[in-house]
Write a protein that holds these residues in place. Structure first.
Motif, PDB file in Angstrom:
ATOM      1  N   GLU A  28      -0.396   4.325  -2.119  1.00  0.00           N
ATOM      2  CA  GLU A  28      -1.652   4.983  -1.768  1.00  0.00           C
ATOM      3  C   GLU A  28      -1.721   5.409  -0.291  1.00  0.00           C
ATOM      4  OE1 GLU A  28      -1.634   1.754  -2.885  1.00  0.00           O
ATOM      5  OE2 GLU A  28      -1.922   2.169  -5.034  1.00  0.00           O
ATOM      6  N   ASP A  29      -0.962   4.752   0.577  1.00  0.00           N
ATOM      7  CA  ASP A  29      -1.092   4.991   2.019  1.00  0.00           C
ATOM      8  C   ASP A  29       0.204   5.590   2.560  1.00  0.00           C
ATOM      9  OD1 ASP A  29      -1.540   4.963   4.707  1.00  0.00           O
ATOM     10  OD2 ASP A  29      -2.107   2.848   4.847  1.00  0.00           O
ATOM     11  N   ALA A  87       1.757   3.670   5.429  1.00  0.00           N
ATOM     12  CA  ALA A  87       2.485   2.475   5.032  1.00  0.00           C
ATOM     13  C   ALA A  87       3.851   2.830   4.470  1.00  0.00           C
ATOM     14  CB  ALA A  87       1.675   1.691   4.004  1.00  0.00           C
ATOM     15  N   ASP A 118       0.797  -1.238   0.000  1.00  0.00           N
ATOM     16  CA  ASP A 118       0.000   0.000   0.000  1.00  0.00           C
ATOM     17  C   ASP A 118       0.823   1.279   0.000  1.00  0.00           C
ATOM     18  OD1 ASP A 118      -2.350  -1.512   0.118  1.00  0.00           O
ATOM     19  OD2 ASP A 118      -2.206  -1.692   2.309  1.00  0.00           O
ATOM     20  N   GLN A 128       5.042   1.684  -7.040  1.00  0.00           N
ATOM     21  CA  GLN A 128       5.728   1.242  -5.826  1.00  0.00           C
ATOM     22  C   GLN A 128       7.231   1.473  -5.942  1.00  0.00           C
ATOM     23  OE1 GLN A 128       4.464  -2.833  -5.784  1.00  0.00           O
ATOM     24  NE2 GLN A 128       2.631  -2.451  -4.529  1.00  0.00           N
TER      25      GLN A 128
END
Length: 769
Positions: free
Chosen positions: A684-685, A688, A681, A716
């Motif tokens: 998006e997070d 994280a 994630d 990523q």
């Protein structure tokens, strides 16, 4: 000098003979007075004073002997004092010779000097009579008797010879024969006496031994005659029956005593009847009697010659010991519950009874979750107390008719009469509820949960082993769902079970035949996009089911104990493949916790490196936190040995276990592989991403090469380039695991063409080694 008697007979017999010689001195004195009186009477009749001298001589000898006999008995010689007896024998010979000689002299004087018919008749008669007395008194000593006969017969023989009459001379010869026969009679009497003495001694000895045997016998003994009357009872038998309020035994019929005990209920009726039957038939046998439900006796009956002997052995302690041994053999020592083998016997009987009646049953296996953790953390004393308390809670939660046993370890098994699935679920629910309150163990409130596997048995089924297998499968399913819950067996579990058993058998064969395969997933330097290493991954393609996921067959291999064989095969083939790659790319191999004990890992790796010719620096050993937890000390020692050889050590899947930072400092790691769960994630997070960045920074601060696993998208990768200190990446974005040939081509493609970095200018680049 030893006398002949002392030489030829035992000391006791010899002493007994000497005592017989000295016995009854009053009778000896009375005989002497009689002889002296007759001699004095004949002197008066014949007006011969010389016969008075003879009478006085007879009395003098008698008084000397009387005194000597008294001295003998006052001396009190012992039964085995043969030396003293020999001295008294010599004294007896002197006295006996004097008696015989005075009587012989009396005859000589009467026949040759006085020549009076009455004096001759009196002397001859009394001398012959005294000779009989000598034989009767002294028959036991042949030497004494012989000397006495000679002392008596010589004067008599002289007397008859000098009378000059043929008939007197013939009488003298006859007297010699008579005296010789006296000696023979004495020998016969002596032999008869000794035989009687020996018999009496032997009888006394046997009686004494029999009395000792009866008295000291540890068991009660009663002897019955042909009419069943008690003729003998030893002390133990008397005490035993006295305790039963039965008085004197001897002389009483035994049958009424038994009948009364059976009627009163103090002895089992069937045992009493059996004992009476054996006695009445004069046969032999054994009967066990329980008296007042307290003491237990084994009665051994032996019959012969119309006599019956009863031996009462108290076997109470033996029976109790046998019962204790039987209980220990059939029950768990810790909880007191039936053990697995005894449960199997009881449960099979119950299942068969219910099957015959058409009734159904429920079998449950209860397993304490994380029991090993309790033992490891708090010790076996606490673990044992947990098992005892768990058994108590199960007893309280289950119905009274349920059969509870300990299977071993942390497993319990229950067989109950729950009829359908609803009843089974309810019973399992009560078990789970019983474990909701925490356990107080050594002052610690410890929450403990259990998993329950349940199988319902239709009324027609009584196969215990099959039910236990199905309950085990249900328990396995309950644990797989998260533990602390119950699961009822259903058909799919059986299908899955047989599938697993088939896979196990085929996997063992595949390992033995070398039918596994290897694939390699590259690790790339995030800055240069070059392959720096490849992780070797084992694969298995089943001939019937096709590719089997590693997540399926690797746990099976560990369960079967063949994981170390697979590890050895992977190391050998991975090092061989790595040596053939054109670029100096390393290869990583995973090892499990079992490998640290199942195989000599340093020796195995040395052999593989030697055979392949691969440099130690190109080999990397990957170990998970789970393996370190299970084998902390041994793993540390083995890993340090490998690190000293120049082999790289990577901590794999970091973040999925306990993530103890102490591992990172205590063990010789060179690489930290962050689990894919940290990467998923990050695009998006932000949270994280921060977590991944902090973990990467921690690894860098510890001088570890940091690898991010599971990179699957370009987003990523870009985030990692711009926001983290990750140095190497691995994931499907670059390549899936590839066969050896394909990975070799990928290495040439990636490493043969330098690629332009897309890292932003403000990010510091750290090259891999």
């Amino acid at each position: 000098m030893l006398t002949p008697a002392r030489k030829t007979m035992p000391a006791l017999d010899y002493v007994s003979i000497i005592r017989s010689v000295y016995s009854d001195r009053r009778q000896m004195l009375l005989g002497a007075f009689s002889s002296a009186a007759v001699a004095a009477l004949s002197a008066f009749k014949a007006q011969a004073p010389i016969l008075l001298v003879v009478a006085l001589a007879i009395l003098a000898v008698a008084f000397v002997r009387f005194h000597n006999m008294g001295a003998f008995w006052r001396a009190g010689i012992g039964d085995d004092d043969a030396e003293s007896a020999e001295r008294w024998e010599n004294k007896a010979i002197v006295g006996g010779v004097l008696v015989a000689f005075t009587h012989g002299l009396w005859c000589l004087v009467a026949f040759l000097v006085v020549r009076d018919p009455f004096a001759e008749l009196a002397s001859f008669t009394l001398t012959i009579a005294s000779t009989v007395g000598l034989v009767a008194r002294n028959f036991g000593l042949d030497r004494l008797l012989t000397i006495q006969i000679i002392s008596l017969s010589v004067p008599l023989w002289i007397t008859m010879i000098f009378r000059g009459d043929f008939y007197n001379q013939l009488l003298a010869a006859m007297l010699i024969l008579l005296l010789i026969s006296y000696r023979k009679h004495a020998a016969a009497i002596r032999s008869l006496l000794l035989s009687a003495v020996h018999g009496r001694v032997e009888v006394s000895r046997l009686a004494a031994e029999f009395d000792i045997a009866i008295t000291t016998l540890e068991h009660g003994l009663c002897m019955l005659d042909e009419k069943g009357v008690i003729t003998l009872a030893n002390d133990r038998a008397v005490r035993m029956f006295t305790a039963l309020d039965i008085g004197k035994l001897a002389g009483r019929p035994f049958a009424p005593i038994l009948e009364g005990l059976g009627t009163d209920g103090r002895m089992p009726r069937n045992a009493v009847d059996r004992l009476q039957e054996i006695i009445a038939e004069h046969s032999s046998g054994k009967v066990q009697l329980s008296i007042d439900g307290d003491r237990i006796f084994e009665v051994t009956v032996s019959s012969g010659q119309q006599r019956t002997v009863l031996l009462f052995e108290d076997i109470t302690e033996r029976v109790l010991a046998d019962e204790r041994i039987s209980f220990i053999a059939r029950h768990d020592a810790l909880t007191g519950l039936p053990n697995r083998s005894y449960f199997g016997i009881l449960a099979l009987e119950q299942l068969q009874e219910r099957a015959a009646a058409g009734d159904s049953s429920t079998l449950m296996i209860v397993d304490i979750d994380e029991f090993k953790h309790v033992n490891d953390s708090f010790g076996h004393v606490v673990g044992d107390e947990l098992l005892r308390q768990a058994a108590d809670r199960l007893r309280a939660a289950l119905p009274a008719n349920a059969m509870l046993a300990r299977m071993g370890g942390d497993e319990f098994i229950v067989l109950s009469a729950a009829g359908d699935e609803t009843d089974g679920r309810a019973e399992a629910g009560r078990v789970l509820e019983a474990f909701e309150p925490p356990f107080m163990l050594n002052g610690i409130a410890l929450p403990v949960r259990v998993s329950v596997g349940v199988v319902l048995s239709p009324g027609s089924q009584s196969d215990l082993e099959e039910l236990m297998t199905k309950a085990d499968l249900a328990l396995y399913a309950a644990k797989a769902e998260g533990k602390g819950r119950s699961q009822i067996f259903h058909t799919q579990m059986d299908i899955d079970y047989h599938y697993r058993q088939r896979l196990k058998a085929d996997l063992r064969e595949a390992v033995a035949e070398g039918e596994l395969g290897l694939v390699f997933q590259p690790l790339l330097d995030i800055a240069t996009r070059k392959v720096v290493s490849c992780e070797a991954l084992v694969r298995w393609t089943h001939p019937e089911f096709g590719p089997i996921p590693p997540a399926t067959f690797i746990p099976l291999a560990e369960e079967m104990g063949i994981i170390s064989s697979i590890t050895a095969w992977v190391i050998e083939n991975a090092t061989h493949e790595c040596r053939s790659w054109s670029s100096p790319v390393g290869v990583g191999v995973n090892v499990s916790a079992r490998d640290f004990r199942g195989v000599d890992l340093p020796a195995l790796i040395d052999r593989a490196l030697t055979q392949s010719g691969l440099a130690p620096g190109r080999l990397e050993i990957e170990v998970t936190e789970t393996a370190l937890i299970e084998e902390r000390d041994l793993a540390g020692s083995v890993l340090q040995t490998l690190a000293d050889k120049g082999i790289a050590i990577a901590l794999d899947d970091f973040g999925t276990g306990y993530s103890s930072l102490s591992y990172l400092s205590a063990l010789p790691f060179t690489k930290l592989k962050i689990d894919r769960s940290f990467v998923v994630d990050i695009a998006e997070d932000p949270r994280a991403l921060r977590l991944l960045a902090n973990v990467a920074r921690l690894g860098r601060d510890l001088d570890l090469m940091v690898v991010a696993e599971g990179v699957e998208t370009e987003e990523q990768l870009n985030v990692m380039l711009s926001e983290t200190s990750v140095q190497q990446v691995q994931g499907y974005f670059f390549s899936r695991p590839l066969p050896a040939k394909d990975v070799a081509e990928l290495i040439e493609r990636f490493n043969g063409k330098p690629m332009v970095s897309t890292r932003p200018e403000n990010v510091r680049v750290v090259n891999s080694h």
